[in-house]
Design an enzyme around this catalytic site. Structure first.
Site, PDB file in Angstrom:
ATOM      1  N   CYS B 171       0.812  -1.220   0.000  1.00 56.55           N
ATOM      2  CA  CYS B 171       0.000   0.000   0.000  1.00 56.55           C
ATOM      3  C   CYS B 171       0.845   1.270   0.000  1.00 56.55           C
ATOM      4  O   CYS B 171       0.302   2.376   0.001  1.00 56.55           O
ATOM      5  CB  CYS B 171      -0.959  -0.034   1.161  1.00 56.55           C
ATOM      6  SG  CYS B 171      -1.951  -1.545   1.075  1.00 56.55           S
ATOM      7  N   HIS B 311      -1.979   8.135   6.464  1.00 55.52           N
ATOM      8  CA  HIS B 311      -2.218   6.833   5.845  1.00 55.52           C
ATOM      9  C   HIS B 311      -3.456   6.181   6.468  1.00 55.52           C
ATOM     10  O   HIS B 311      -4.222   5.524   5.771  1.00 55.52           O
ATOM     11  CB  HIS B 311      -0.986   5.940   6.034  1.00 55.52           C
ATOM     12  CG  HIS B 311      -1.139   4.578   5.436  1.00 55.52           C
ATOM     13  ND1 HIS B 311      -1.198   4.376   4.076  1.00 55.52           N
ATOM     14  CD2 HIS B 311      -1.262   3.342   6.007  1.00 55.52           C
ATOM     15  CE1 HIS B 311      -1.340   3.080   3.841  1.00 55.52           C
ATOM     16  NE2 HIS B 311      -1.388   2.434   4.984  1.00 55.52           N
ATOM     17  N   GLU B 322       0.785   5.238  13.620  1.00 56.31           N
ATOM     18  CA  GLU B 322       1.070   6.423  12.811  1.00 56.31           C
ATOM     19  C   GLU B 322       0.881   7.696  13.636  1.00 56.31           C
ATOM     20  O   GLU B 322       1.703   8.622  13.582  1.00 56.31           O
ATOM     21  CB  GLU B 322       0.156   6.458  11.578  1.00 56.31           C
ATOM     22  CG  GLU B 322       0.415   7.669  10.678  1.00 56.31           C
ATOM     23  CD  GLU B 322      -0.560   7.740   9.497  1.00 56.31           C
ATOM     24  OE1 GLU B 322      -1.638   7.124   9.574  1.00 56.31           O
ATOM     25  OE2 GLU B 322      -0.239   8.438   8.513  1.00 56.31           O
ATOM     26  N   LYS B 343      -9.246   7.771   3.532  1.00 58.15           N
ATOM     27  CA  LYS B 343      -9.730   6.393   3.341  1.00 58.15           C
ATOM     28  C   LYS B 343     -11.105   6.205   3.972  1.00 58.15           C
ATOM     29  O   LYS B 343     -11.809   5.239   3.663  1.00 58.15           O
ATOM     30  CB  LYS B 343      -8.723   5.392   3.909  1.00 58.15           C
ATOM     31  CG  LYS B 343      -7.431   5.333   3.075  1.00 58.15           C
ATOM     32  CD  LYS B 343      -6.450   4.321   3.605  1.00 58.15           C
ATOM     33  CE  LYS B 343      -5.157   4.315   2.790  1.00 58.15           C
ATOM     34  NZ  LYS B 343      -4.285   5.492   3.100  1.00 58.15           N
ATOM     35  N   HIS B 348      -9.665   1.993   0.993  1.00 58.53           N
ATOM     36  CA  HIS B 348      -8.215   1.859   0.838  1.00 58.53           C
ATOM     37  C   HIS B 348      -7.928   1.432  -0.603  1.00 58.53           C
ATOM     38  O   HIS B 348      -8.238   0.308  -0.992  1.00 58.53           O
ATOM     39  CB  HIS B 348      -7.697   0.831   1.834  1.00 58.53           C
ATOM     40  CG  HIS B 348      -6.206   0.827   1.962  1.00 58.53           C
ATOM     41  ND1 HIS B 348      -5.375   1.498   1.073  1.00 58.53           N
ATOM     42  CD2 HIS B 348      -5.393   0.259   2.883  1.00 58.53           C
ATOM     43  CE1 HIS B 348      -4.116   1.311   1.437  1.00 58.53           C
ATOM     44  NE2 HIS B 348      -4.095   0.576   2.527  1.00 58.53           N
ATOM     45  N   PHE B 407       2.110  -3.254   3.879  1.00 60.35           N
ATOM     46  CA  PHE B 407       2.484  -4.560   4.429  1.00 60.35           C
ATOM     47  C   PHE B 407       3.882  -4.896   3.923  1.00 60.35           C
ATOM     48  O   PHE B 407       4.197  -4.722   2.742  1.00 60.35           O
ATOM     49  CB  PHE B 407       1.516  -5.642   3.944  1.00 60.35           C
ATOM     50  CG  PHE B 407       0.185  -5.626   4.647  1.00 60.35           C
ATOM     51  CD1 PHE B 407       0.005  -4.976   5.857  1.00 60.35           C
ATOM     52  CD2 PHE B 407      -0.900  -6.303   4.092  1.00 60.35           C
ATOM     53  CE1 PHE B 407      -1.236  -4.981   6.503  1.00 60.35           C
ATOM     54  CE2 PHE B 407      -2.141  -6.321   4.731  1.00 60.35           C
ATOM     55  CZ  PHE B 407      -2.302  -5.660   5.935  1.00 60.35           C
TER      56      PHE B 407
END
Lengths: 84, 419
Positions: B171, B311, B322, B343, B348, B407
């Site tokens: 991502c 994010h 984050e 998002k 996403h 990831f």
């Protein structure tokens, strides 16, 4: 009864229209698949496989390279003894 | 910060500006409609009505708003994977906005990323193989499923000859595409680079696989409320699909041709966690290093930053990691930073997220307004940030950050300055 050249041509024209978007009326005996009809080497594989199914023939890869024009393909399929 | 801990990335090379934007997303078929959807707080999440969805643990997703076949010719679309179709649409919009620069093609590059690539082509072709045999597998299968397929398709469309690349970092892929484009221009390998990210993975296998990781929201009965970054009741991300693209140019090249300059990619910070294959470091140490590197790379201090496009995917662990990292790097200066998590609106977008959100960031700092984060009813106690909720918030002028993590422990932070 064997299919006529015109019937084979019409069938191929349908396939080329589906694969390359060329109007069926532009698919004529003297047209080159690569130079005139926007059929590249990958799309030619699609045309061959679709033609095999439509006409019930087998077109080995060794023969495909000799099919430069639509007329070549029509003649090949006709000689392969297509019946409706 | 002493010399030993100073990030090694330092700003160098040519200045890089943005001259074109393109997108196709769950809330709009182009940048303008996507931006209006963000400002209006319009969710793109819906129920999957396909038969295959019935038995999945996740039955909601954010589908594209404008189907590619409404835009592309049938014959062109039939040899492109859905992810390539999105990429072409977004890249053409960005290229048109840039005025279709008549750049020497040997100075034109393309960097187009995807998280997963042509996964629907791969899986559908496998079905064909099993059901109909090898001879019926399309000769277009490999060009459609290869991860570099979208980059190659866009590169071919534009006849780019300075290099076509595909960063793959889950991502973070889209943001990394912009980072690679930035370096291509800074280093002098290209004058113009079209960068983008695309993803089309709404298919039962990816949905089942992400659900198996317990990474996705299962709020199937409330699709509009399912994506809720920073909220105490968040339970995972919502899969979206779409693409974003930006045209980057060397500033002197854009100025010489009289292009309209929309903003500047002023820096990038990249790090990797070295912690776990998928779980975020709970302390966000990799994110801290990426944030520090980005600021250093752009020659900015935390107090210069007015806005962060987070994010924040709506997962329990990731959002807090984050948030902690931002607070650690910014300290008291975080109080002056307006944060949003888009998002919540379009889900996403995986490999496209970093680009679509960089576009939103650029529009925010140019128009001095930040879209709201939806569904943030009860903020997590560990999120000590000023997050915009409900209505858009006016923004003071200044540079902003756009975060993207993936990831595998990939962290990419872009620094974007207004025009």
């Amino acid at each position: 009864m064997a299919l006529s050249q015109q019937e084979i041509l019409a069938g191929l024209a349908e396939i080329v229209n589906e694969v390359a978007g060329i109007p069926a009326s532009d698919v004529q005996m003297d047209k080159s698949f690569t130079d005139d009809l926007d059929v590249d080497s990958l799309s030619m594989v699609e045309v061959v496989v679709a033609a095999e199914e439509k006409f019930g023939v087998r077109i080995p890869d060794d023969d495909v390279k000799n099919l430069k024009t639509v007329g070549d393909a029509v003649t090949y399929i006709e000689k392969a003894g297509v019946t409706a | 910060m002493d010399a030993a801990t100073e990030p090694v990335q330092s700003r160098q090379g040519r200045q890089v500006v943005v001259t074109g934007l393109g997108a196709t997303t769950p809330i709009g078929g182009d940048v303008a409609s996507t931006w209006q959807g963000l400002l209006a707080g319009r969710s793109g999440v819906g129920v999957l009505t396909e038969e295959w969805a019935a038995d999945l643990p996740v039955r909601i997703a954010a589908r594209i708003e404008v189907e590619p076949l409404e835009v592309l010719e049938r014959v062109e679309a039939r040899t492109l994977d859905r992810s390539q179709q999105f990429a072409i649409i977004a890249a053409r919009e960005a290229w048109a906005q840039a005025g279709r620069p008549e750049v020497d093609k040997e100075r034109l590059g393309v960097v187009f990323a995807s998280g997963i690539g042509g996964v629907t082509t791969l899986l559908n072709s496998y079905d064909t193989l099993r059901e109909k045999g090898a001879r019926r597998v399309s000769p277009h299968t490999v060009p459609m499923l290869m991860p570099n397929g979208p980059a190659a398709a866009v590169g071919l469309d534009l006849q780019a000859r300075a290099g076509v690349h595909t960063p793959v970092s889950a991502c973070a892929s889209g943001a990394e595409a912009i980072a690679v484009g930035l370096e291509m221009i800074r280093g002098g390998r290209a004058d113009v680079v079209v960068c983008g990210g695309t993803e089309a993975a709404i298919h039962p296998l990816p949905l089942a696989a992400f659900a198996a990781m317990r990474a996705m929201s299962t709020r199937n009965d409330e699709p509009l409320r399912a994506s809720r970054p920073y909220d105490k009741a968040r339970d995972g991300f919502i899969m979206g699909e779409g693409a974003g693209a930006v045209v980057l140019e060397a500033a002197e090249y854009a100025q010489a041709r009289g292009a309209t300059i929309l903003g500047e990619i002023a820096g990038v910070g990249i790090s990797s966690d070295g912690y776990h294959i998928a779980a975020p470091d709970p302390e966000g140490r990799g994110v801290v290093r990426a944030l520090q590197a980005a600021l250093s790379n752009a020659g900015l201090a935390p107090s210069d930053i007015t806005h962060i496009n987070a994010h924040a995917t709506s997962t329990p662990a990731g959002d807090v990691a984050e948030a902690k990292a931002i607070r650690e790097v910014f300290g008291a200066a975080a109080d002056g930073v307006v944060v949003t998590a888009p998002k919540s609106t379009f889900g996403h977008l995986l490999g496209a997220a970093g680009v679509v959100e960089a576009i939103a960031t650029l529009l925010s700092i140019n128009e001095h307004i930040v879209p709201p984060t939806l569904n943030l009813d009860d903020k997590d106690d560990d999120v000590d940030l000023d997050v915009v909720t409900v209505d858009p918030r006016p923004l003071r002028p200044g540079p902003a950050l756009s975060n993207a993590f993936g990831f595998g422990g990939h962290n990419v932070v872009l620094v974007i300055k207004p025009a």
